[in-house]
Design a protein around this motif. Sequence first.
Motif, PDB file in Angstrom:
ATOM      1  N   PRO A   1      37.086   5.120  24.168  1.00 19.49           N
ATOM      2  CA  PRO A   1      38.105   6.306  23.781  1.00 19.49           C
ATOM      3  C   PRO A   1      38.181   6.353  22.465  1.00 19.49           C
ATOM      4  N   GLY A   2      38.390   7.571  22.098  1.00 15.88           N
ATOM      5  CA  GLY A   2      38.387   8.154  20.610  1.00 15.88           C
ATOM      6  C   GLY A   2      37.223   8.072  19.838  1.00 15.88           C
ATOM      7  N   GLN A   3      35.795   7.607  20.398  1.00 18.80           N
ATOM      8  CA  GLN A   3      34.636   7.766  19.726  1.00 18.80           C
ATOM      9  C   GLN A   3      33.934   9.079  20.003  1.00 18.80           C
ATOM     10  N   VAL A   4      33.183   9.688  19.169  1.00 21.14           N
ATOM     11  CA  VAL A   4      32.418  10.842  19.316  1.00 21.14           C
ATOM     12  C   VAL A   4      30.833  10.478  18.971  1.00 21.14           C
ATOM     13  N   LYS A   5      30.129  10.716  19.777  1.00 20.95           N
ATOM     14  CA  LYS A   5      28.577  10.255  19.944  1.00 20.95           C
ATOM     15  C   LYS A   5      27.850  10.772  18.447  1.00 20.95           C
ATOM     16  N   GLU A   6      28.245  12.120  18.292  1.00 21.36           N
ATOM     17  CA  GLU A   6      27.392  12.510  17.035  1.00 21.36           C
ATOM     18  C   GLU A   6      27.926  11.768  15.763  1.00 21.36           C
ATOM     19  N   LEU A   7      29.525  11.636  15.626  1.00 18.02           N
ATOM     20  CA  LEU A   7      29.997  10.954  14.410  1.00 18.02           C
ATOM     21  C   LEU A   7      29.901   9.677  14.595  1.00 18.02           C
ATOM     22  N   ASP A   8      29.488   9.046  15.706  1.00 19.51           N
ATOM     23  CA  ASP A   8      29.190   7.544  15.635  1.00 19.51           C
ATOM     24  C   ASP A   8      27.894   7.213  15.007  1.00 19.51           C
ATOM     25  N   ALA A   9      26.954   7.912  15.336  1.00 25.09           N
ATOM     26  CA  ALA A   9      25.624   7.780  14.723  1.00 25.09           C
ATOM     27  C   ALA A   9      25.615   8.007  13.229  1.00 25.09           C
ATOM     28  N   ILE A  10      26.461   8.675  12.733  1.00 22.17           N
ATOM     29  CA  ILE A  10      26.662   8.769  11.239  1.00 22.17           C
ATOM     30  C   ILE A  10      27.240   7.678  10.795  1.00 22.17           C
ATOM     31  N   ALA A  11      28.426   7.167  11.332  1.00 25.14           N
ATOM     32  CA  ALA A  11      29.215   6.124  11.217  1.00 25.14           C
ATOM     33  C   ALA A  11      28.471   4.754  10.985  1.00 25.14           C
ATOM     34  N   LYS A  12      27.295   4.631  11.786  1.00 26.10           N
ATOM     35  CA  LYS A  12      26.571   3.394  11.866  1.00 26.10           C
ATOM     36  C   LYS A  12      25.940   3.267  10.662  1.00 26.10           C
ATOM     37  N   LYS A  13      25.317   4.262  10.025  1.00 29.60           N
ATOM     38  CA  LYS A  13      24.685   4.223   8.854  1.00 29.60           C
ATOM     39  C   LYS A  13      25.360   4.060   7.571  1.00 29.60           C
ATOM     40  N   PHE A  14      26.743   4.278   7.603  1.00 31.17           N
ATOM     41  CA  PHE A  14      27.535   4.265   6.585  1.00 31.17           C
ATOM     42  C   PHE A  14      27.991   3.069   5.568  1.00 31.17           C
TER      43      PHE A  14
ATOM     44  N   MET B   1      33.470  19.717  13.644  1.00 24.73           N
ATOM     45  CA  MET B   1      34.232  19.253  14.598  1.00 24.73           C
ATOM     46  C   MET B   1      35.620  19.145  14.116  1.00 24.73           C
ATOM     47  N   SER B   2      36.830  19.662  14.736  1.00 24.29           N
ATOM     48  CA  SER B   2      38.093  19.554  14.191  1.00 24.29           C
ATOM     49  C   SER B   2      39.076  19.202  15.115  1.00 24.29           C
ATOM     50  N   ASP B   3      38.870  18.246  16.191  1.00 30.56           N
ATOM     51  CA  ASP B   3      39.680  17.679  17.127  1.00 30.56           C
ATOM     52  C   ASP B   3      40.357  16.363  16.247  1.00 30.56           C
ATOM     53  N   GLU B   4      41.284  15.849  16.895  1.00 34.51           N
ATOM     54  CA  GLU B   4      41.932  14.599  16.250  1.00 34.51           C
ATOM     55  C   GLU B   4      40.827  13.516  16.093  1.00 34.51           C
ATOM     56  N   ALA B   5      40.253  13.359  17.026  1.00 33.74           N
ATOM     57  CA  ALA B   5      39.267  12.179  16.923  1.00 33.74           C
ATOM     58  C   ALA B   5      38.122  12.610  15.621  1.00 33.74           C
ATOM     59  N   ALA B   6      37.636  13.664  15.564  1.00 29.55           N
ATOM     60  CA  ALA B   6      36.790  14.025  14.520  1.00 29.55           C
ATOM     61  C   ALA B   6      37.540  14.027  13.068  1.00 29.55           C
ATOM     62  N   LYS B   7      38.687  14.233  12.949  1.00 31.47           N
ATOM     63  CA  LYS B   7      39.415  14.249  11.740  1.00 31.47           C
ATOM     64  C   LYS B   7      39.530  12.719  11.365  1.00 31.47           C
ATOM     65  N   TYR B   8      39.866  12.051  12.132  1.00 24.24           N
ATOM     66  CA  TYR B   8      40.137  10.571  12.034  1.00 24.24           C
ATOM     67  C   TYR B   8      38.587   9.920  11.355  1.00 24.24           C
ATOM     68  N   TYR B   9      37.392  10.251  12.021  1.00 25.18           N
ATOM     69  CA  TYR B   9      36.123   9.865  11.594  1.00 25.18           C
ATOM     70  C   TYR B   9      36.074  10.142  10.185  1.00 25.18           C
ATOM     71  N   LEU B  10      36.568  11.700   9.727  1.00 24.79           N
ATOM     72  CA  LEU B  10      36.348  11.977   8.138  1.00 24.79           C
ATOM     73  C   LEU B  10      37.128  11.311   7.609  1.00 24.79           C
ATOM     74  N   LYS B  11      38.361  11.158   7.908  1.00 26.27           N
ATOM     75  CA  LYS B  11      39.379  10.401   7.129  1.00 26.27           C
ATOM     76  C   LYS B  11      38.939   8.805   6.659  1.00 26.27           C
ATOM     77  N   VAL B  12      38.145   8.340   7.567  1.00 28.22           N
ATOM     78  CA  VAL B  12      37.860   6.958   7.240  1.00 28.22           C
ATOM     79  C   VAL B  12      36.696   6.969   6.487  1.00 28.22           C
ATOM     80  N   MET B  13      35.635   7.899   6.639  1.00 30.21           N
ATOM     81  CA  MET B  13      34.627   8.166   5.627  1.00 30.21           C
ATOM     82  C   MET B  13      34.970   8.232   4.459  1.00 30.21           C
TER      83      MET B  13
END
Length: 246
Positions: free
Chosen positions: A158-171, A189-201
């Motif tokens: 819950p909360g994970q997005v596959k495309e963003l997850d692939a980028i996060a693993k390389k971070f 992507m602009s949903d809540e989950a995507a926004k949190y990925y970008l905030k963390v990055m």
Amino acid sequence: NLLCEVLTHVRQPPPRHTMSIVSLLLAPTLGYVDRGILKLDNTTFDKIVDGSRAVIVRFDKEYAYGDEHDAWKDFAKKVGESSASLLSCDVGVSEYGDKDNADIAERFSIKTDDFPQYRLWLKGSGSDKSPVVYSGEKKSDAFLRFVQEKAGVWIGLPGQVKELDAIAKKFGTAADKTGLVAEAKALGMSDEAAKYYLKVMDKAAADGGFISKETARLQKMIDDGSVKPAKKEQFGRRLNVLSSFA
């Protein structure tokens, strides 16, 4: 079906013995109603944990029950329904009579007093190699975070997005974190989950210790009895995202 794949890749003996080896692998699963779990014994363990795929094994008493058992069943069901190349297996150890499978537990220095115990063999590591020991919470999402991080499989929490997850693993190891942030934003992507990925990055790019500090902060909030259930669910989704950056 991963079980069928397992049977296909098991080294086949001469044709006259083919049915006996199939029966050997399937017999323990017949009547075993926990979806997604392959039951192993000392005749099948080494055939399944052979390095051809990642395998996570629970060592527990022969007839397990309770909340921890339910969490394991939920985890195994989610893995089984995913496309992940991962098997979830049980070694049920009898403490009486012939003490079935006690030899497997002893082989990996697992004591019955410490049940349940969980061991992960990564792809490329057979049963003759040391497994990764799981020591986290005995909860479904915690198991899922563990195998996604250690085995590199994708199941989706819950909360994970596959495309963003692939980028996060390389971070974590990337020299050009700014480039990865731009790659993530380019997905649009602009949903809540995507926004949190970008905030963390953004925050992790500026502070190398952000992921560990934020993980500890959210876990503390989840463990706080005064925090409302809805908030805990939100924090849990965020922990799932953070685990992708580990």
